[in-house]
Design a protein around this motif. Structure first.
Motif, PDB file in Angstrom:
ATOM      1  N   GLU A 464      45.201  35.736  42.071  1.00  0.00           N
ATOM      2  CA  GLU A 464      44.277  36.687  41.480  1.00  0.00           C
ATOM      3  C   GLU A 464      43.769  36.107  40.176  1.00  0.00           C
ATOM      4  O   GLU A 464      44.555  35.647  39.336  1.00  0.00           O
ATOM      5  N   ALA A 465      42.442  36.096  40.046  1.00  0.00           N
ATOM      6  CA  ALA A 465      41.808  35.575  38.837  1.00  0.00           C
ATOM      7  C   ALA A 465      41.302  36.748  38.011  1.00  0.00           C
ATOM      8  O   ALA A 465      40.569  37.601  38.517  1.00  0.00           O
ATOM      9  N   LEU A 466      41.704  36.789  36.741  1.00  0.00           N
ATOM     10  CA  LEU A 466      41.271  37.842  35.835  1.00  0.00           C
ATOM     11  C   LEU A 466      40.179  37.306  34.922  1.00  0.00           C
ATOM     12  O   LEU A 466      40.395  36.355  34.168  1.00  0.00           O
ATOM     13  N   ASP A 467      38.997  37.907  35.032  1.00  0.00           N
ATOM     14  CA  ASP A 467      37.879  37.568  34.153  1.00  0.00           C
ATOM     15  C   ASP A 467      38.022  38.396  32.887  1.00  0.00           C
ATOM     16  O   ASP A 467      37.875  39.627  32.920  1.00  0.00           O
ATOM     17  N   PRO A 468      38.325  37.759  31.740  1.00  0.00           N
ATOM     18  CA  PRO A 468      38.545  38.523  30.514  1.00  0.00           C
ATOM     19  C   PRO A 468      37.276  39.190  29.986  1.00  0.00           C
ATOM     20  O   PRO A 468      37.354  40.150  29.220  1.00  0.00           O
ATOM     21  N   VAL A 469      36.113  38.703  30.386  1.00  0.00           N
ATOM     22  CA  VAL A 469      34.862  39.279  29.902  1.00  0.00           C
ATOM     23  C   VAL A 469      34.595  40.623  30.574  1.00  0.00           C
ATOM     24  O   VAL A 469      34.325  41.632  29.929  1.00  0.00           O
ATOM     25  N   SER A 470      34.715  40.635  31.901  1.00  0.00           N
ATOM     26  CA  SER A 470      34.465  41.877  32.639  1.00  0.00           C
ATOM     27  C   SER A 470      35.738  42.660  32.912  1.00  0.00           C
ATOM     28  O   SER A 470      35.669  43.778  33.418  1.00  0.00           O
ATOM     29  N   ASP A 471      36.902  42.076  32.588  1.00  0.00           N
ATOM     30  CA  ASP A 471      38.199  42.698  32.861  1.00  0.00           C
ATOM     31  C   ASP A 471      38.310  43.054  34.346  1.00  0.00           C
ATOM     32  O   ASP A 471      38.783  44.128  34.719  1.00  0.00           O
ATOM     33  N   ARG A 472      37.904  42.094  35.192  1.00  0.00           N
ATOM     34  CA  ARG A 472      37.903  42.319  36.634  1.00  0.00           C
ATOM     35  C   ARG A 472      38.795  41.304  37.324  1.00  0.00           C
ATOM     36  O   ARG A 472      38.763  40.114  37.010  1.00  0.00           O
ATOM     37  N   ASN A 473      39.619  41.770  38.248  1.00  0.00           N
ATOM     38  CA  ASN A 473      40.473  40.911  39.053  1.00  0.00           C
ATOM     39  C   ASN A 473      39.759  40.539  40.350  1.00  0.00           C
ATOM     40  O   ASN A 473      39.148  41.392  40.996  1.00  0.00           O
ATOM     41  N   VAL A 474      39.846  39.276  40.711  1.00  0.00           N
ATOM     42  CA  VAL A 474      39.250  38.799  41.960  1.00  0.00           C
ATOM     43  C   VAL A 474      40.327  38.082  42.759  1.00  0.00           C
ATOM     44  O   VAL A 474      41.032  37.219  42.222  1.00  0.00           O
ATOM     45  N   ARG A 475      40.427  38.434  44.022  1.00  0.00           N
ATOM     46  CA  ARG A 475      41.432  37.818  44.874  1.00  0.00           C
ATOM     47  C   ARG A 475      40.855  36.609  45.598  1.00  0.00           C
ATOM     48  O   ARG A 475      39.751  36.645  46.140  1.00  0.00           O
ATOM     49  N   TYR A 476      41.609  35.510  45.603  1.00  0.00           N
ATOM     50  CA  TYR A 476      41.252  34.289  46.326  1.00  0.00           C
ATOM     51  C   TYR A 476      42.396  33.937  47.269  1.00  0.00           C
ATOM     52  O   TYR A 476      43.554  33.901  46.863  1.00  0.00           O
TER      53      TYR A 476
END
Length: 606
Positions: A464-476
């Motif tokens: 899971e990648a957490l984008d600190p700008v949008s505070d959104r988790n993305v699953r890969y």
């Protein structure tokens, strides 16, 4: 007295029979190489024969001769049955025969070189035999390379000025030479190629195209304002090329990639016959066990010798199989060849991505759904290779004087490069991680097109990648070879979790190509102990298959080890490109050099 007109037996023979006679007269093992020379002799037999097999009236005969003399599986696979018409193959035969004669006479145009290069992209054994055995391509390459090097520096024919022609020449130097061919190459030719010609291209690689599209952006064509796109090297030329009776635009294959591959394989051949000076490493511990006992860090003698023996993957010649059947069905042959999957390492399948790059990347402004420039899973495995580093002073001197061609070779220092990589894929309908941003308006290529401060959390078979700008988790999803269907798609796991990981029993019923690919990696403990511990994170640009890896020290206090990016493409199972430091503004020419590594994992059996 009436005159009686006598009809010869020849004139009663059906045209189809004449066609068969003409075909089998030319489709023989001893007449495979070169033009179909017996056509002219047969036409002299009688006027009926001449009319029956005339080129304009019987393209079917010449299409059959084309399929006997040249490879056609690759264009059939890439273009489809509607492209390879009878007439297009007949016209391609005519064009290739003219080009082969030009090569044999050592007088070629740039368009002729394109034909030779495309023949090698489609090579399954027959094409290279025509070029090497009949047209004597090697003799032409030697002569043309020398003439262009000796031409006036400001002439369009000069080796360092005409990027398109020089690139095509170098790619032919790479694609038509096996390692065994290089071993028996004339040493004078080899040394002349390495030092005056290739060395100067490599030390000043920033003057020549390194990428198919602007490196500033992950997504091409970009939705950003046009002035925000940039590249730190010139763009590769686009050429109008005739192929199978159609004209279209192709991006010129990258000069820098070819020059580094050709240079590397010849230096490796020199090292094979040059005794290694063991006295130069006598102060090092003999192996890791001894180094630990003596509390010494860094490489051992074993490490140095292993690095000295490291070699990239060189091209190999394809065995050719001739088919003389008159009734050969082109579509049946295509289906048969396609069913063999992607395990054909000697054939044209290894160049499918190269072709798709050239075709799709000719216009970075046009929309492109190119899912053929990169094969998912190709980076998985253990990689070994090297990078070269000029002195900072020499590099600055070349940057400051764009026209400078060094009279003496600029020293290049060769360093080991080892890493182990994993791939992680995002699939629709999930929205991939947004790219980063930098001071130029680009998407932060110096951070591998990733947002600053990104954090990754590892689960079983996914991250899971957490984008600190949008505070959104993305699953890969972590790529696993057993999910690969062998055609360019991956079986997509389901969304439910068990114990923080994926439910491996829950799969969708379809196969899918990822909408984004992240790369993670590190140096192994063994290689890290010798050459330094690093971690890697990166991304693949699906538009052209450009791979960008950010390498940082595992120990954050070891700033002396450098924070570098490695940008490159996969060619012949080698990852080849350029590294650069990340402290200089991304749109400027930073301190940089070439690198190449090959995968120890045999992807050909995947």
């Amino acid at each position: 007295m009436s005159l009686t007109r006598f009809t010869s037996i020849a004139e009663t023979v059906p045209n189809e029979l004449w066609e068969r006679i003409a075909y089998f007269a030319n489709a023989r093992e001893d007449s495979f190489l070169g033009p179909p020379k017996d056509i002219v002799n047969i036409c002299l037999a009688c006027r009926s024969f001449d009319r029956a097999i005339r080129f304009d009236d019987n393209p079917g005969l010449y299409a059959r001769i084309f399929r006997f003399k040249f490879d056609y599986h690759a264009p059939l696979r890439r273009f489809g049955i509607n492209w390879l018409t009878t007439r297009s193959m007949a016209l391609e035969l005519k064009k290739r025969i003219i080009v082969l004669k030009q090569v044999r006479q050592r007088v070629c145009t740039t368009q002729d070189l394109w034909t030779c290069y495309l023949m090698m992209l489609e090579n399954d054994g027959r094409n290279e035999r025509q070029l090497i055995e009949w047209a004597h391509l090697y003799g032409y390459l030697k002569r043309e390379t020398c003439l262009r090097y000796e031409a006036d520096l400001h002439s369009n024919t000069n080796w360092f000025q005409n990027t398109e022609t020089t690139s095509l020449l170098l790619w032919l130097w790479w694609m038509t030479f096996s390692r065994d061919d290089v071993r028996i190459e004339n040493p004078r030719v080899r040394d002349s190629l390495i030092y005056p010609l290739l060395h100067n291209l490599i030390v000043a690689s920033f003057r020549y195209p390194n990428f198919y599209g602007p490196e500033s952006h992950l997504h091409i064509p970009s939705t950003e304002v046009a002035q925000c796109t940039w590249s730190s090297t010139p763009t590769t030329p686009v050429a109008r090329v005739n192929h199978f009776a159609k004209e279209f635009d192709l991006a010129t294959p990258l000069l820098n990639v070819a020059s580094f591959l050709v240079w590397t394989v010849r230096l490796e051949t020199i090292r094979e016959v040059t005794p290694f000076d063991r006295s130069s490493i006598s102060s090092l511990p003999p192996d890791r066990e001894s180094a630990i006992a003596r509390r010494m860090q860094g490489p051992t003698q074993t490490d140095v010798l292993e690095f000295h023996r490291t070699q990239i993957r060189a091209p190999t010649h394809c065995p050719s199989t001739l088919c003389t059947s008159f009734e050969e069905e082109i579509l049946t042959q295509c289906v048969k060849e396609s069913s063999e999957g992607i395990s054909l390492v000697l054939g044209s399948r290894r160049y499918d991505q190269d072709w798709h790059r050239l075709a799709a990347c000719s216009d970075s402004r046009a929309p492109s759904l190119n899912d053929n420039a990169y094969t998912p899973g190709a980076l998985l495995g253990n990689w070994e290779g090297f990078f070269v580093q000029p002195s900072l002073e020499d590099h600055i001197a070349l940057v400051d004087d764009p026209d400078r061609i060094p009279a003496e070779p600029v020293p290049l220092y060769r360093h080991p490069l080892y890493f182990t990589l994993q791939e992680h894929h995002c699939y629709d309908p999930d929205v991939p991680l947004a790219p980063g941003s930098d001071c130029t308006g680009g998407q932060d290529v110096l951070n591998a097109w990733l947002p600053q401060g990104i954090t990754l959390t590892q689960y079983e078979n996914e991250i899971e990648a957490l984008d600190p700008v949008s505070d959104r988790n993305v699953r890969y999803h972590t790529f696993l070879p057993e999910r690969w269907d062998g055609t360019q798609n991956e079986r997509v796991p389901g969304t439910s979790r068990k114990s923080g990981g994926l439910d491996e029993n829950n799969f969708t019923n379809s196969f899918s190509y990822p909408n984004d690919i992240l790369i993670t990696g590190q140096t192994s403990e063994e290689n890290g102990a010798a050459w330094g511990h690093y971690i890697l994170i990166g991304r693949v640009r699906l538009w052209d298959g450009l791979i960008v890896l950010l390498r940082t020290p595992r120990d954050s206090t070891r700033s002396d080890l450098g924070r570098w990016i490695f940008r490159g493409y996969l060619h012949d199972y080698n990852l080849v490109g350029h590294w650069r430091e990340t402290s200089t503004s991304p749109n400027l020419t930073g301190y940089q050099g070439g690198f190449v590594a090959h995968n120890l994992l045999d992807h050909t059996c995947m």
